[in-house]
Write an enzyme that holds these catalytic residues in place. Sequence first.
Site, PDB file in Angstrom:
ATOM      1  N   LYS A  34      20.349  -3.358  21.200  1.00 36.98           N
ATOM      2  CA  LYS A  34      20.324  -3.938  19.859  1.00 36.98           C
ATOM      3  C   LYS A  34      19.685  -2.946  18.879  1.00 36.98           C
ATOM      4  O   LYS A  34      19.058  -1.963  19.308  1.00 36.98           O
ATOM      5  CB  LYS A  34      19.563  -5.264  19.888  1.00 36.98           C
ATOM      6  CG  LYS A  34      18.129  -5.141  20.339  1.00 36.98           C
ATOM      7  CD  LYS A  34      17.592  -6.498  20.796  1.00 36.98           C
ATOM      8  CE  LYS A  34      16.094  -6.390  21.033  1.00 36.98           C
ATOM      9  NZ  LYS A  34      15.593  -7.504  21.829  1.00 36.98           N
ATOM     10  N   TYR A 254      -0.334  11.731  -3.306  1.00 38.52           N
ATOM     11  CA  TYR A 254      -0.390  10.540  -4.157  1.00 38.52           C
ATOM     12  C   TYR A 254      -1.693   9.801  -3.944  1.00 38.52           C
ATOM     13  O   TYR A 254      -2.192   9.715  -2.817  1.00 38.52           O
ATOM     14  CB  TYR A 254       0.763   9.588  -3.814  1.00 38.52           C
ATOM     15  CG  TYR A 254       2.102  10.019  -4.353  1.00 38.52           C
ATOM     16  CD1 TYR A 254       2.292  10.250  -5.710  1.00 38.52           C
ATOM     17  CD2 TYR A 254       3.184  10.182  -3.496  1.00 38.52           C
ATOM     18  CE1 TYR A 254       3.533  10.638  -6.201  1.00 38.52           C
ATOM     19  CE2 TYR A 254       4.421  10.567  -3.965  1.00 38.52           C
ATOM     20  CZ  TYR A 254       4.592  10.792  -5.314  1.00 38.52           C
ATOM     21  OH  TYR A 254       5.804  11.163  -5.789  1.00 38.52           O
TER      22      TYR A 254
END
Length: 359
Positions: A34, A254
């Site tokens: 999956k 940042y």
Amino acid sequence: MRAACAMIHLNALRENLRRVRELAPGARVMAVVKADGYGHGLERVARALEGADAFGVAGIADGQRLRAAGVSQRIVVLSGHDEPGDLAEMRRLHLDTVVHNDAQVDALAADRAGRPLRVWLKLDTGMHRLGFAPERTREVFARLRALPSVDEGITLMTHFANSDVFDDALTTQQIERFERSVSGLDGECSLSNSAAILGWPEAHGQWVRAGGTLYGISVVAGKIGADFGFRPAMTLSTKLIAINRVRKGERVGYAVTWEAPEDMNVGVAAIGYGDGYPRHAESGTPVLVKGVRANVIGRVSMDLITLDLRGAPDAKIGDTVVLWGRGLPVETIAAHAGTIGYELTCGVTRRVRFVEDES
Ligand SMILES: *Cc1c(COP(=O)(O)O)cnc(C)c1O
């Protein structure tokens, strides 16, 4: 071209399947693929794992892709049929369905279109996600057995909530509830995910459902796949694209969260959360620059990360930077990012170049 590259080690996948068979002798193996093969690529993984006895997928769309790729093994849709057209499509593609609620049984009862479908009957023995209450097992089994739309070989299954804790009483209780509810019923049994393959041999049954182990990833706290004899199937790498001299007291990235404690070299590598490298990786998360350990510093940005190169004085622009995989367990990175290895491999994005490697 961007340098970010996910190398998928095909032989590691094959060897991991062999290792699962060694750990669960006598059981058949459903390779769970999956989420695009836990991020490794659905068709690619299925090709490498052609020795698996079945594939487990989350939805019909993945079954369509696998059949289109020529996969002939059994394919089990783990959440089962849901919408009106599903049964016809599953029949057309020879997909097995998982039945976990009454509406699904009703849909099978109303379905008279022909060839019987193979059904896995899912019991909720304690996880409380999908499945019938154990006391309803006999009633639902008998109802399914009587339906012309259902193949007579019904597999009985359950899923463990905490099998990665190898001495947890809940798993013992789940095994007991399961065995009590299915005793005397004529069907194969499937209980074990990867962790139970490793830690709960009494629960192997006729079918084990292996996901993480096939990709070389452990969910057992403090352990990595290699501790159980598995090899990582993905190495995520990129390149160093800049080296900057940063003065003591200057701050990096940042939100300027990291301050240089001395004059030092800061490397910049071409990968970020836009590639699936976790934004929550904290300062101190390791990478390998040409095999030498360096640490992420400051915030991970969309396309770039910044690295403390004090431990890698020979680093040069163009050097390969490994983010996880061979030599650097994805479980270690996950621990620094507050998640599990599965989420990291599943999260590698489409702009990353995937390359296959035979080893
Ligand atoms: C995902 C899944 C598995 C595989 O789990 P792993 O921990 O990756 O081995 C097995 N069974 C079911 C029902 C699943 O959804």
